[in-house]
Design a protein around this motif. Sequence first.
Motif, PDB file in Angstrom:
ATOM      1  N   MET A  76       0.805  -1.209   0.000  1.00 61.54           N
ATOM      2  CA  MET A  76       0.000   0.000   0.000  1.00 61.54           C
ATOM      3  C   MET A  76       0.843   1.266   0.000  1.00 61.54           C
ATOM      4  SD  MET A  76      -3.238  -0.039   2.508  1.00 61.54           S
ATOM      5  CE  MET A  76      -4.175  -1.522   2.353  1.00 61.54           C
ATOM      6  N   TYR A  77       1.892   1.292   0.802  1.00 63.97           N
ATOM      7  CA  TYR A  77       2.616   2.528   1.097  1.00 63.97           C
ATOM      8  C   TYR A  77       3.350   3.071  -0.123  1.00 63.97           C
ATOM      9  CZ  TYR A  77       1.689   0.231   5.498  1.00 63.97           C
ATOM     10  OH  TYR A  77       1.069  -0.430   6.517  1.00 63.97           O
ATOM     11  N   SER A  78       4.056   2.198  -0.815  1.00 59.77           N
ATOM     12  CA  SER A  78       4.770   2.669  -2.008  1.00 59.77           C
ATOM     13  C   SER A  78       3.804   3.027  -3.125  1.00 59.77           C
ATOM     14  CB  SER A  78       5.749   1.604  -2.480  1.00 59.77           C
ATOM     15  OG  SER A  78       5.063   0.384  -2.714  1.00 59.77           O
ATOM     16  N   LYS A  79       2.649   2.371  -3.164  1.00 62.00           N
ATOM     17  CA  LYS A  79       1.658   2.721  -4.183  1.00 62.00           C
ATOM     18  C   LYS A  79       1.080   4.110  -3.917  1.00 62.00           C
ATOM     19  CE  LYS A  79      -2.617   1.156  -6.337  1.00 62.00           C
ATOM     20  NZ  LYS A  79      -3.667   0.110  -6.380  1.00 62.00           N
ATOM     21  N   LEU A  80       0.816   4.429  -2.641  1.00 56.09           N
ATOM     22  CA  LEU A  80       0.284   5.744  -2.309  1.00 56.09           C
ATOM     23  C   LEU A  80       1.288   6.856  -2.592  1.00 56.09           C
ATOM     24  CD1 LEU A  80      -1.796   5.425   0.971  1.00 56.09           C
ATOM     25  CD2 LEU A  80      -2.558   6.161  -1.265  1.00 56.09           C
ATOM     26  N   VAL A  81       2.579   6.555  -2.451  1.00 59.90           N
ATOM     27  CA  VAL A  81       3.595   7.557  -2.774  1.00 59.90           C
ATOM     28  C   VAL A  81       3.451   7.998  -4.223  1.00 59.90           C
ATOM     29  CG1 VAL A  81       6.074   7.907  -3.052  1.00 59.90           C
ATOM     30  CG2 VAL A  81       5.194   6.809  -0.995  1.00 59.90           C
ATOM     31  N   ARG A  82       3.073   7.060  -5.114  1.00 56.87           N
ATOM     32  CA  ARG A  82       2.885   7.408  -6.524  1.00 56.87           C
ATOM     33  C   ARG A  82       1.537   8.069  -6.769  1.00 56.87           C
ATOM     34  NH1 ARG A  82       4.459   2.033  -7.086  1.00 56.87           N
ATOM     35  NH2 ARG A  82       2.364   1.541  -7.823  1.00 56.87           N
ATOM     36  N   THR A  83       0.482   7.532  -6.147  1.00 58.11           N
ATOM     37  CA  THR A  83      -0.852   8.042  -6.457  1.00 58.11           C
ATOM     38  C   THR A  83      -1.113   9.416  -5.844  1.00 58.11           C
ATOM     39  OG1 THR A  83      -1.726   6.818  -4.562  1.00 58.11           O
ATOM     40  CG2 THR A  83      -1.801   5.735  -6.726  1.00 58.11           C
ATOM     41  N   LEU A  84      -0.458   9.758  -4.730  1.00 58.17           N
ATOM     42  CA  LEU A  84      -0.638  11.092  -4.161  1.00 58.17           C
ATOM     43  C   LEU A  84      -0.108  12.186  -5.073  1.00 58.17           C
ATOM     44  CD1 LEU A  84       0.249  10.484  -0.400  1.00 58.17           C
ATOM     45  CD2 LEU A  84      -1.980  11.159  -1.312  1.00 58.17           C
ATOM     46  N   ILE A  90      -9.201  13.052  -9.254  1.00 61.45           N
ATOM     47  CA  ILE A  90      -9.939  11.991  -8.576  1.00 61.45           C
ATOM     48  C   ILE A  90      -9.003  11.003  -7.911  1.00 61.45           C
ATOM     49  CG2 ILE A  90     -10.083  10.662 -10.715  1.00 61.45           C
ATOM     50  CD1 ILE A  90     -12.695  10.826  -7.881  1.00 61.45           C
ATOM     51  N   VAL A  91      -7.850  10.776  -8.519  1.00 61.10           N
ATOM     52  CA  VAL A  91      -6.867   9.859  -7.931  1.00 61.10           C
ATOM     53  C   VAL A  91      -6.265  10.472  -6.665  1.00 61.10           C
ATOM     54  CG1 VAL A  91      -4.687   8.640  -8.323  1.00 61.10           C
ATOM     55  CG2 VAL A  91      -6.386   8.777 -10.146  1.00 61.10           C
ATOM     56  N   ARG A  92      -5.959  11.760  -6.705  1.00 65.48           N
ATOM     57  CA  ARG A  92      -5.412  12.421  -5.522  1.00 65.48           C
ATOM     58  C   ARG A  92      -6.441  12.464  -4.393  1.00 65.48           C
ATOM     59  NH1 ARG A  92      -3.808  16.195  -9.392  1.00 65.48           N
ATOM     60  NH2 ARG A  92      -5.182  17.787  -8.468  1.00 65.48           N
ATOM     61  N   GLN A  93      -7.698  12.696  -4.715  1.00 67.85           N
ATOM     62  CA  GLN A  93      -8.739  12.717  -3.686  1.00 67.85           C
ATOM     63  C   GLN A  93      -8.850  11.375  -2.971  1.00 67.85           C
ATOM     64  OE1 GLN A  93     -12.220  13.934  -5.843  1.00 67.85           O
ATOM     65  NE2 GLN A  93     -11.862  16.123  -5.499  1.00 67.85           N
ATOM     66  N   ASP A 129      -8.655  22.107  -3.917  1.00 71.79           N
ATOM     67  CA  ASP A 129      -9.855  21.299  -3.727  1.00 71.79           C
ATOM     68  C   ASP A 129     -10.145  21.146  -2.230  1.00 71.79           C
ATOM     69  OD1 ASP A 129     -11.896  19.409  -4.943  1.00 71.79           O
ATOM     70  OD2 ASP A 129     -10.900  18.096  -3.496  1.00 71.79           O
ATOM     71  N   TYR A 130     -11.398  21.418  -1.825  1.00 72.04           N
ATOM     72  CA  TYR A 130     -11.760  21.371  -0.413  1.00 72.04           C
ATOM     73  C   TYR A 130     -11.713  19.953   0.156  1.00 72.04           C
ATOM     74  CZ  TYR A 130     -13.148  26.246   0.034  1.00 72.04           C
ATOM     75  OH  TYR A 130     -13.135  27.618   0.117  1.00 72.04           O
ATOM     76  N   PHE A 131     -12.076  18.973  -0.648  1.00 69.63           N
ATOM     77  CA  PHE A 131     -12.044  17.597  -0.154  1.00 69.63           C
ATOM     78  C   PHE A 131     -10.614  17.184   0.180  1.00 69.63           C
ATOM     79  CE2 PHE A 131     -11.756  13.004  -0.763  1.00 69.63           C
ATOM     80  CZ  PHE A 131     -12.799  12.555   0.032  1.00 69.63           C
ATOM     81  N   ILE A 132      -9.673  17.536  -0.668  1.00 68.56           N
ATOM     82  CA  ILE A 132      -8.272  17.194  -0.415  1.00 68.56           C
ATOM     83  C   ILE A 132      -7.761  17.944   0.813  1.00 68.56           C
ATOM     84  CG2 ILE A 132      -5.926  17.366  -1.345  1.00 68.56           C
ATOM     85  CD1 ILE A 132      -7.012  16.834  -4.083  1.00 68.56           C
ATOM     86  N   ARG A 133      -8.108  19.229   0.951  1.00 67.75           N
ATOM     87  CA  ARG A 133      -7.611  20.016   2.073  1.00 67.75           C
ATOM     88  C   ARG A 133      -8.189  19.537   3.412  1.00 67.75           C
ATOM     89  NH1 ARG A 133      -5.262  24.857   0.713  1.00 67.75           N
ATOM     90  NH2 ARG A 133      -6.086  25.952   2.541  1.00 67.75           N
ATOM     91  N   GLU A 134      -9.460  19.125   3.401  1.00 62.17           N
ATOM     92  CA  GLU A 134     -10.061  18.606   4.637  1.00 62.17           C
ATOM     93  C   GLU A 134      -9.353  17.335   5.103  1.00 62.17           C
ATOM     94  OE1 GLU A 134     -14.135  18.014   3.783  1.00 62.17           O
ATOM     95  OE2 GLU A 134     -14.584  20.146   3.480  1.00 62.17           O
ATOM     96  N   ASN A 135      -9.118  16.406   4.195  1.00 63.92           N
ATOM     97  CA  ASN A 135      -8.438  15.167   4.564  1.00 63.92           C
ATOM     98  C   ASN A 135      -6.950  15.394   4.830  1.00 63.92           C
ATOM     99  OD1 ASN A 135     -10.395  12.669   4.130  1.00 63.92           O
ATOM    100  ND2 ASN A 135     -10.821  14.144   2.503  1.00 63.92           N
ATOM    101  N   LEU A 136      -6.380  16.405   4.188  1.00 58.79           N
ATOM    102  CA  LEU A 136      -4.970  16.708   4.422  1.00 58.79           C
ATOM    103  C   LEU A 136      -4.762  17.199   5.856  1.00 58.79           C
ATOM    104  CD1 LEU A 136      -2.331  16.718   2.797  1.00 58.79           C
ATOM    105  CD2 LEU A 136      -2.740  19.127   2.315  1.00 58.79           C
ATOM    106  N   ALA A 137      -5.686  18.005   6.366  1.00 60.62           N
ATOM    107  CA  ALA A 137      -5.589  18.452   7.760  1.00 60.62           C
ATOM    108  C   ALA A 137      -5.688  17.271   8.720  1.00 60.62           C
ATOM    109  CB  ALA A 137      -6.680  19.478   8.051  1.00 60.62           C
ATOM    110  N   LEU A 138      -6.528  16.298   8.416  1.00 57.26           N
ATOM    111  CA  LEU A 138      -6.620  15.101   9.258  1.00 57.26           C
ATOM    112  C   LEU A 138      -5.341  14.284   9.205  1.00 57.26           C
ATOM    113  CD1 LEU A 138     -10.285  13.912   8.535  1.00 57.26           C
ATOM    114  CD2 LEU A 138      -9.424  15.114  10.544  1.00 57.26           C
ATOM    115  N   CYS A 139      -4.683  14.262   8.053  1.00 55.50           N
ATOM    116  CA  CYS A 139      -3.397  13.554   7.946  1.00 55.50           C
ATOM    117  C   CYS A 139      -2.362  14.175   8.894  1.00 55.50           C
ATOM    118  CB  CYS A 139      -2.894  13.595   6.515  1.00 55.50           C
ATOM    119  SG  CYS A 139      -3.821  12.576   5.346  1.00 55.50           S
ATOM    120  N   PHE A 140      -2.293  15.495   8.924  1.00 50.49           N
ATOM    121  CA  PHE A 140      -1.344  16.151   9.823  1.00 50.49           C
ATOM    122  C   PHE A 140      -1.731  15.953  11.286  1.00 50.49           C
ATOM    123  CE2 PHE A 140      -0.790  19.062   6.011  1.00 50.49           C
ATOM    124  CZ  PHE A 140       0.390  18.458   5.613  1.00 50.49           C
TER     125      PHE A 140
END
Length: 469
Positions: A76-84, A90-93, A129-140
């Motif tokens: 999963m982890y190396s795949k997400l490094v590419r997809t982010l 839609i892929v980034r979201q 994009d608001y969806f990305i920013r909302e989830n990005l804050a949760l990541c931090f």
Amino acid sequence: MPPDLNADDYCLATHEAWQFAARQMRTEEMVLFVNTKDSEESYPYFRNERHLKYRVPPFIHPQAPSTVSAAFGNFMYSKLVRTLSSPMLIVRQRSVAWAVELLSVGENRARCVAAGFVPILAGMLREKDYFIRENLALCFKHLAEAGQAVCGLLCEMDVVKGLVNMVASQNKTLRKNAFEALEALAQMSHLVRFELVKEGTVLKFLLMVINDETDQWIRQTGLEVLSKCISGGNYNVQALEELLAVNSVPTAIRFIQSPWRNLQESACRFLCLLCMHNTGKTQAVECRAVEKLIHLLNDIEPRVQALACAALCCITIDIQGKKDFVMIKGIPIILKLLDLTDEQLCLFDIALLLNVAEYPVARKELFQDGLVALREIIKTSTSPLMKKRAKQGLQQLHFDHLPHQFPYDKMDKIYLRGTPKPTRSLQDSYPPTQSPSPPSKSPSYSTKPSTSSSPVSILKRPTSPGKRQ
């Protein structure tokens, strides 16, 4: 016979298919050869060819469709490094939403950091994009639990400034997630708190946003962020001066009157920290904070009572705060809270008693019932700290005055009414000395004074005539 693949229960049909394949191979283990060149080259756990053995269990439990096995999770982890970093929105979201799920688990969080998630997520702060920013804050928010090193890395990549910019957004969910991320980061690392304080304008901006906010949860989270910045070491004075200059005390008193218990608790904690400064005590007395806080001492929630008592402990250090507490009839409430059922509340209550008992009028009201309650605490309590505070309370109630202060009536005359403080010289400190009486006539003494004798100093006691030679 082969399994019926058209059966209604797909999990049971899959289990029968595995059992049939195992019987055909005449073994209970199936070996799968994994080649890293065809799967994941960058993943550190699969750099060489490995053999993964799958043993067919005797009975399989049905799993939820969202369950992911450990073997699949390793990729999963190396795949997400590419997809982010994908050019498709839609892929980034979906990748950011997936990253939130992974970072919420401690084991996955460590692997995400090792795979290089932090610089990629920090670079996504430019997303609109608001969806990305909302989830990005949760990541931090989840990355705050990864340790001091990760928090320091986030400060270097200007993630804290990016979260502060998210707080000014019109999106309510984004503001909520950004405040939660700032609270988690400020609680974990002193570097984040220093980043918020050093510029001298961030705390004022956060307080302005909290004043304009209508959601109670966001207000509470914002007050917690400010409280953690004030309570930090080596720079709390700068944070206090910055907040006291923008009327933060009236804001805290206004939130104390809110019907929301969580907001009341955060406001009491914030006011208690503000009143550590002398300016905060003065502003709290002027805004009649004692009258607002004394009602919370009768609250049904012990945590609200304890924090309100702590705020009163800081305010009643001021002389006028002591007088306001006595005038509002707060002495009976102090005596009622001297109970061992809640040790934290009892400790704060004894500290409040020690402050108020410095005022002679309050000491007289506390003397009779206060001695009985404090002696009972000394006898029945098992806490050494509780007994120590109770003994200090007994000593304070037996004082007739304070040797290091003027009496309160004189202090009112000198400091409150503006009468200048009287000055005293060195000669006023000693009583006037009388001249020695002339000696009686005798053959051995002369009545004429000697011209060579020096004058007697007022600070030196003269020698008696009987000892002269």
